[in-house]
Design an enzyme around this catalytic site. Structure first.
Site, mmCIF file in Angstrom:
data_model
loop_
_atom_site.group_PDB
_atom_site.id
_atom_site.type_symbol
_atom_site.label_atom_id
_atom_site.label_comp_id
_atom_site.label_asym_id
_atom_site.label_seq_id
_atom_site.Cartn_x
_atom_site.Cartn_y
_atom_site.Cartn_z
ATOM 1 N N ARG A 1 0.696 -1.015 -0.154
ATOM 2 C CA ARG A 1 -0.038 0.059 -0.209
ATOM 3 C C ARG A 1 0.951 1.223 -0.024
ATOM 4 N NH1 ARG A 1 -5.473 -0.841 2.235
ATOM 5 N NH2 ARG A 1 -6.214 -2.856 1.208
ATOM 6 N N ARG B 1 -3.699 6.393 0.341
ATOM 7 C CA ARG B 1 -4.404 7.723 0.828
ATOM 8 C C ARG B 1 -3.385 8.498 1.690
ATOM 9 N NH1 ARG B 1 -9.648 4.887 3.072
ATOM 10 N NH2 ARG B 1 -8.165 3.150 2.954
ATOM 11 N N ARG C 1 -7.200 11.269 -6.943
ATOM 12 C CA ARG C 1 -8.293 10.430 -6.776
ATOM 13 C C ARG C 1 -9.575 11.415 -6.772
ATOM 14 N NH1 ARG C 1 -9.098 5.740 -4.459
ATOM 15 N NH2 ARG C 1 -11.352 6.737 -4.625
ATOM 16 N N ASP D 1 -6.334 -3.658 -7.382
ATOM 17 C CA ASP D 1 -7.228 -4.133 -6.114
ATOM 18 C C ASP D 1 -7.335 -5.632 -6.173
ATOM 19 O OD1 ASP D 1 -8.301 -2.976 -3.417
ATOM 20 O OD2 ASP D 1 -9.592 -4.629 -4.043
ATOM 21 N N TYR E 1 -14.479 -12.384 1.059
ATOM 22 C CA TYR E 1 -15.426 -11.263 0.503
ATOM 23 C C TYR E 1 -16.546 -11.671 -0.141
ATOM 24 C CZ TYR E 1 -11.810 -8.044 2.149
ATOM 25 O OH TYR E 1 -10.868 -7.033 2.713
HETATM 26 O O1 CP3 Z 1 0.140 -1.801 -2.483
HETATM 27 C C1 CP3 Z 1 -0.093 -0.941 -3.371
HETATM 28 O O2 CP3 Z 1 0.259 0.313 -3.233
HETATM 29 C C2 CP3 Z 1 -1.024 -1.336 -4.400
HETATM 30 C C3 CP3 Z 1 -2.328 -1.088 -4.475
HETATM 31 C C4 CP3 Z 1 -3.176 -2.070 -3.651
HETATM 32 C C5 CP3 Z 1 -4.590 -1.497 -3.232
HETATM 33 N N1 CP3 Z 1 -5.289 -2.624 -2.765
HETATM 34 C C6 CP3 Z 1 -5.076 -0.315 -3.488
HETATM 35 C C7 CP3 Z 1 -6.250 0.170 -2.506
HETATM 36 C C8 CP3 Z 1 -3.082 -3.421 -3.281
HETATM 37 C C9 CP3 Z 1 -1.958 -4.246 -3.223
HETATM 38 C C10 CP3 Z 1 -4.360 -3.822 -2.706
HETATM 39 C C11 CP3 Z 1 -4.645 -5.200 -2.375
HETATM 40 C C12 CP3 Z 1 -6.018 -5.432 -1.242
HETATM 41 N N2 CP3 Z 1 -7.003 -4.933 -1.493
HETATM 42 C C13 CP3 Z 1 -5.957 -6.341 -0.318
HETATM 43 C C14 CP3 Z 1 -4.674 -7.285 -0.103
HETATM 44 C C15 CP3 Z 1 -3.663 -6.407 0.743
HETATM 45 C C16 CP3 Z 1 -4.015 -6.067 2.305
HETATM 46 O O3 CP3 Z 1 -3.820 -5.047 2.485
HETATM 47 O O4 CP3 Z 1 -4.085 -7.306 2.995
HETATM 48 C C17 CP3 Z 1 -7.272 -6.463 0.129
HETATM 49 C C18 CP3 Z 1 -7.494 -7.252 1.485
HETATM 50 C C19 CP3 Z 1 -7.948 -5.474 -0.585
HETATM 51 C C20 CP3 Z 1 -9.326 -5.246 -0.174
HETATM 52 C C21 CP3 Z 1 -9.612 -3.702 0.051
HETATM 53 N N3 CP3 Z 1 -9.176 -2.816 -0.935
HETATM 54 C C22 CP3 Z 1 -9.524 -2.964 1.155
HETATM 55 C C23 CP3 Z 1 -9.669 -3.903 2.691
HETATM 56 C C24 CP3 Z 1 -9.634 -1.930 1.049
HETATM 57 C C25 CP3 Z 1 -9.473 -0.685 2.146
HETATM 58 C C26 CP3 Z 1 -10.783 0.045 2.476
HETATM 59 C C27 CP3 Z 1 -10.839 1.405 3.224
HETATM 60 O O5 CP3 Z 1 -11.134 2.135 2.671
HETATM 61 O O6 CP3 Z 1 -10.015 1.222 4.254
HETATM 62 C C28 CP3 Z 1 -9.325 -1.646 -0.387
HETATM 63 C C29 CP3 Z 1 -9.401 -0.110 -0.958
HETATM 64 C C30 CP3 Z 1 -8.019 0.190 -1.575
HETATM 65 N N4 CP3 Z 1 -7.144 -0.587 -2.157
HETATM 66 C C31 CP3 Z 1 -7.576 1.570 -1.273
HETATM 67 C C32 CP3 Z 1 -6.285 1.691 -2.230
HETATM 68 C C33 CP3 Z 1 -5.187 2.442 -2.270
HETATM 69 C C34 CP3 Z 1 -8.040 2.616 -0.576
HETATM 70 C C35 CP3 Z 1 -9.140 3.240 -1.377
HETATM 71 C C36 CP3 Z 1 -9.216 4.807 -1.559
HETATM 72 O O7 CP3 Z 1 -8.377 5.361 -1.626
HETATM 73 O O8 CP3 Z 1 -10.434 5.068 -1.472
#
Ligand code: CP3
Length: 348
Positions: free
Chosen positions: A19, A23, A32, A68, A143
């Site tokens: 990540r 944000r 975004r 994602d 999920y």
């Molecule tokens: O690592 C990176 O920089 C690459 C981008 C990346 C994202 N998601 C972008 C993202 C990666 C590798 C993921 C994988 C992902 N997504 C996982 C596995 C990694 C982990 O954290 O264990 C999982 C479980 C998800 C599912 C998911 N997507 C979650 C739990 C969330 C967070 C929700 C929240 O708002 O707290 C997301 C959204 C997400 N994926 C964001 C980003 C940058 C935030 C969304 C936003 O900016 O609005």
């Protein structure tokens, strides 16, 4: 790339952050604005820009594709959304064999924007590798079955142990979707892949081995033929580390709960490790945090290969300045700390 292959270069310690795009970066929040998470993942120019942001800012040794784990499911028209502050939410959860009809095969043309973004990125990144990724079958299934994020995965686990045909149908489909999603990224130029089984740590080792490892192995086996290093990561996996390595990974990602030397002992000498600074400590005063970074490096030095990372993703409130200092410390002191730790332990 060398660390992934346990061919660790003496004068380098690589670092990237799960990540790292997101944000915590003001430049991310800016681009975004007015675009939903899933829409942003389908715009190659935006994906390219967001993926490059942390590379520019921190000088990390790898980029990870901005996407994602839910993107391939969205691409096959599963009705889902990623809700800010919550995570993935599924309109029609999978609870019966009939619900599997939602999961058709993924075709490369469903994610042409991923191919385009990866190609753009590889051209921009030069020597610096791009890491592709996918969600592992269990984490994706959690999920789909729960309908959204969960604390205990009760519906998923109950289905897993009581409905073997449904579980096999679900995880087999998810394995093939994940494998194709990774293959598409590698064919477009990604030089390593990470399989995120973020929530596998909720399982006992016995249940992991019976119900989950075979499907992750199916993904990793299919990728093996492509010849790129495979990183396999989950949270809370202290008891699962050997089984996650045995699923077919080259590198096992470790959260902060087990020191890397002990993690490596559990996983065995044929795997490198990745991790494992506790992300919660990013708010600690710098001298304290810096000492923790050094501790991670010294412990990782005893593994046959180490890629510095956090034990899980960068929290949204992180001060980017702190990550920049960590990268500088890992690059500046890492190789020496590694050599000293290895000499003191009489290895390598
Ligand atoms: O690592 C990176 O920089 C690459 C981008 C990346 C994202 N998601 C972008 C993202 C990666 C590798 C993921 C994988 C992902 N997504 C996982 C596995 C990694 C982990 O954290 O264990 C999982 C479980 C998800 C599912 C998911 N997507 C979650 C739990 C969330 C967070 C929700 C929240 O708002 O707290 C997301 C959204 C997400 N994926 C964001 C980003 C940058 C935030 C969304 C936003 O900016 O609005």
């Amino acid at each position: 790339m060398a660390a992934c292959r346990r061919d660790h270069l003496d004068d380098q310690l690589p670092v990237w952050f799960m990540r790292q795009a997101g944000r915590s970066l003001p430049e991310y929040r800016k681009v975004r604005q007015g675009v939903t998470m899933l829409a942003s993942c389908a715009q190659p120019d935006l994906v390219t820009e967001i993926t490059l942001q942390p590379v520019r800012r921190y000088g990390v040794d790898a980029a990870i594709l901005y996407s994602d784990i839910m993107v391939p499911l969205k691409a096959i028209d599963v009705d889902l959304d990623i809700v800010a502050g919550t995570g993935p939410v599924i309109a029609h959860p999978v609870r019966s064999v009939g619900d599997l009809a939602q999961l058709r095969d993924l075709e490369p043309s469903d994610v042409g924007y991923v191919t385009e973004a990866v190609q753009n990125l590889v051209a921009e990144l030069g020597d610096r590798p791009l890491i592709g990724f996918a969600g592992a079958p269990f984490t994706l299934a959690s999920y789909l079955v729960e309908g959204g994020p969960s604390k205990d995965y009760a519906k998923t686990k109950s289905l897993m142990v009581s409905e073997p045909a449904l579980w096999d149908g679900l995880c087999s489909r998810l394995a093939d979707i994940a494998a194709l999603f990774l293959t598409i990224q590698v064919q477009a130029g990604a030089r390593a892949v990470q399989l995120f089984d973020s929530w596998a740590g909720s399982l006992s080792a016995a249940d992991y081995i019976s119900y989950v490892q075979p499907y992750s192995a199916r993904v990793l086996d299919q990728i093996g033929a492509l010849g790129v290093p495979r990183i396999h990561f989950g949270v809370g996996t202290s008891e699962l580390l050997p089984a996650m390595g045995a699923a077919g990974a080259d590198v096992v990602g470790v959260d902060w709960r087990v020191p890397l030397a002990e993690a490596s002992r559990r996983i065995g000498p044929s795997h490198a490790v990745q991790g494992n600074l506790d992300p919660a400590l990013l708010t600690a005063p710098w001298p304290v945090l810096a000492e923790r970074v050094r501790t991670v490096i010294r412990s990782g030095a005893l593994a046959p290969g180490h890629i510095f990372n956090l034990g899980h993703g960068v929290p949204p409130g992180t001060d980017p300045e702190v990550l920049a200092r960590i990268v500088d410390l890992v690059h500046g002191e890492g190789p020496t700390l590694r050599r000293q730790a290895r000499a003191a332990a009489g290895v390598g």
